[in-house]
Motif scaffolding. Sequence first.
Motif, PDB file in Angstrom:
ATOM      1  N   UNK A   5       0.834  -1.200   0.000  1.00 13.39           N
ATOM      2  CA  UNK A   5       0.000   0.000   0.000  1.00 13.39           C
ATOM      3  C   UNK A   5       0.868   1.249   0.000  1.00 13.39           C
ATOM      4  N   UNK A   6       1.912   1.232   0.808  1.00  6.30           N
ATOM      5  CA  UNK A   6       2.813   2.380   0.904  1.00  6.30           C
ATOM      6  C   UNK A   6       3.593   2.556  -0.398  1.00  6.30           C
ATOM      7  N   UNK A  10       3.507   5.602  -3.319  1.00  9.22           N
ATOM      8  CA  UNK A  10       4.709   6.315  -3.779  1.00  9.22           C
ATOM      9  C   UNK A  10       4.778   6.309  -5.302  1.00  9.22           C
ATOM     10  N   UNK A  11       4.537   5.141  -5.901  1.00  2.24           N
ATOM     11  CA  UNK A  11       4.601   5.030  -7.355  1.00  2.24           C
ATOM     12  C   UNK A  11       3.481   5.835  -8.023  1.00  2.24           C
ATOM     13  N   UNK A  12       2.336   5.859  -7.384  1.00  2.93           N
ATOM     14  CA  UNK A  12       1.208   6.602  -7.934  1.00  2.93           C
ATOM     15  C   UNK A  12       1.538   8.105  -7.983  1.00  2.93           C
ATOM     16  N   UNK A  43      -2.425  -0.393  -8.827  1.00  3.20           N
ATOM     17  CA  UNK A  43      -2.572  -1.842  -8.742  1.00  3.20           C
ATOM     18  C   UNK A  43      -1.856  -2.390  -7.508  1.00  3.20           C
ATOM     19  N   UNK A  44      -0.635  -1.914  -7.275  1.00  5.07           N
ATOM     20  CA  UNK A  44       0.123  -2.383  -6.116  1.00  5.07           C
ATOM     21  C   UNK A  44      -0.593  -2.002  -4.815  1.00  5.07           C
ATOM     22  N   UNK A  45      -1.186  -0.821  -4.801  1.00  2.00           N
ATOM     23  CA  UNK A  45      -1.924  -0.374  -3.614  1.00  2.00           C
ATOM     24  C   UNK A  45      -3.128  -1.273  -3.361  1.00  2.00           C
ATOM     25  N   UNK A  46      -3.817  -1.670  -4.422  1.00  2.00           N
ATOM     26  CA  UNK A  46      -4.966  -2.575  -4.285  1.00  2.00           C
ATOM     27  C   UNK A  46      -4.533  -3.944  -3.765  1.00  2.00           C
ATOM     28  N   UNK A  47      -3.392  -4.415  -4.232  1.00  2.00           N
ATOM     29  CA  UNK A  47      -2.859  -5.687  -3.731  1.00  2.00           C
ATOM     30  C   UNK A  47      -2.625  -5.586  -2.227  1.00  2.00           C
ATOM     31  N   UNK A  49      -4.135  -3.569  -0.129  1.00  2.00           N
ATOM     32  CA  UNK A  49      -5.430  -3.509   0.551  1.00  2.00           C
ATOM     33  C   UNK A  49      -6.013  -4.910   0.702  1.00  2.00           C
ATOM     34  N   UNK A  50      -5.906  -5.700  -0.366  1.00  2.00           N
ATOM     35  CA  UNK A  50      -6.425  -7.066  -0.312  1.00  2.00           C
ATOM     36  C   UNK A  50      -5.685  -7.906   0.718  1.00  2.00           C
ATOM     37  N   UNK A  51      -4.376  -7.751   0.783  1.00  2.00           N
ATOM     38  CA  UNK A  51      -3.597  -8.489   1.779  1.00  2.00           C
ATOM     39  C   UNK A  51      -4.007  -8.084   3.187  1.00  2.00           C
ATOM     40  N   UNK A  52      -4.215  -6.780   3.396  1.00  2.00           N
ATOM     41  CA  UNK A  52      -4.659  -6.304   4.707  1.00  2.00           C
ATOM     42  C   UNK A  52      -6.007  -6.917   5.075  1.00  2.00           C
ATOM     43  N   UNK A  53      -6.918  -6.973   4.108  1.00  2.00           N
ATOM     44  CA  UNK A  53      -8.240  -7.562   4.363  1.00  2.00           C
ATOM     45  C   UNK A  53      -8.106  -9.049   4.706  1.00  2.00           C
ATOM     46  N   UNK A  54      -7.251  -9.748   3.989  1.00  2.00           N
ATOM     47  CA  UNK A  54      -7.061 -11.177   4.263  1.00  2.00           C
ATOM     48  C   UNK A  54      -6.520 -11.379   5.677  1.00  2.00           C
ATOM     49  N   UNK A  55      -5.562 -10.551   6.066  1.00  2.00           N
ATOM     50  CA  UNK A  55      -4.999 -10.687   7.413  1.00  2.00           C
ATOM     51  C   UNK A  55      -6.029 -10.354   8.481  1.00  2.00           C
ATOM     52  N   UNK A  56      -6.853  -9.340   8.196  1.00  2.00           N
ATOM     53  CA  UNK A  56      -7.866  -8.931   9.167  1.00  2.00           C
ATOM     54  C   UNK A  56      -8.879 -10.057   9.385  1.00  2.00           C
ATOM     55  N   UNK A  57      -9.307 -10.692   8.298  1.00  2.19           N
ATOM     56  CA  UNK A  57     -10.279 -11.766   8.401  1.00  2.19           C
ATOM     57  C   UNK A  57      -9.651 -13.044   8.949  1.00  2.19           C
ATOM     58  N   UNK A  58      -8.397 -13.260   8.663  1.00  2.92           N
ATOM     59  CA  UNK A  58      -7.706 -14.463   9.139  1.00  2.92           C
ATOM     60  C   UNK A  58      -7.434 -14.394  10.635  1.00  2.92           C
TER      61      UNK A  58
END
Length: 60
Positions: A5-6, A10-12, A43-47, A49-58
Amino acid sequence: MDKNRVEGSKHEIKGAAKEAAGKMTGNPAREAAGKLEKEAGKLQKEIGKNKDEMHKHHDH
């Protein structure tokens, strides 16, 4: 917060600056490179976000 996300943010930002510089100087190659980097950052930021969501639910 996932590092993607970070890094994506930066790239954006960097890509948007390159794109603007390309427009101002009439350099279509630089403008295109900026657009590409900006989209890759999104795209990298979305990846991230998805990883954060997976960790939150896990974790629950």
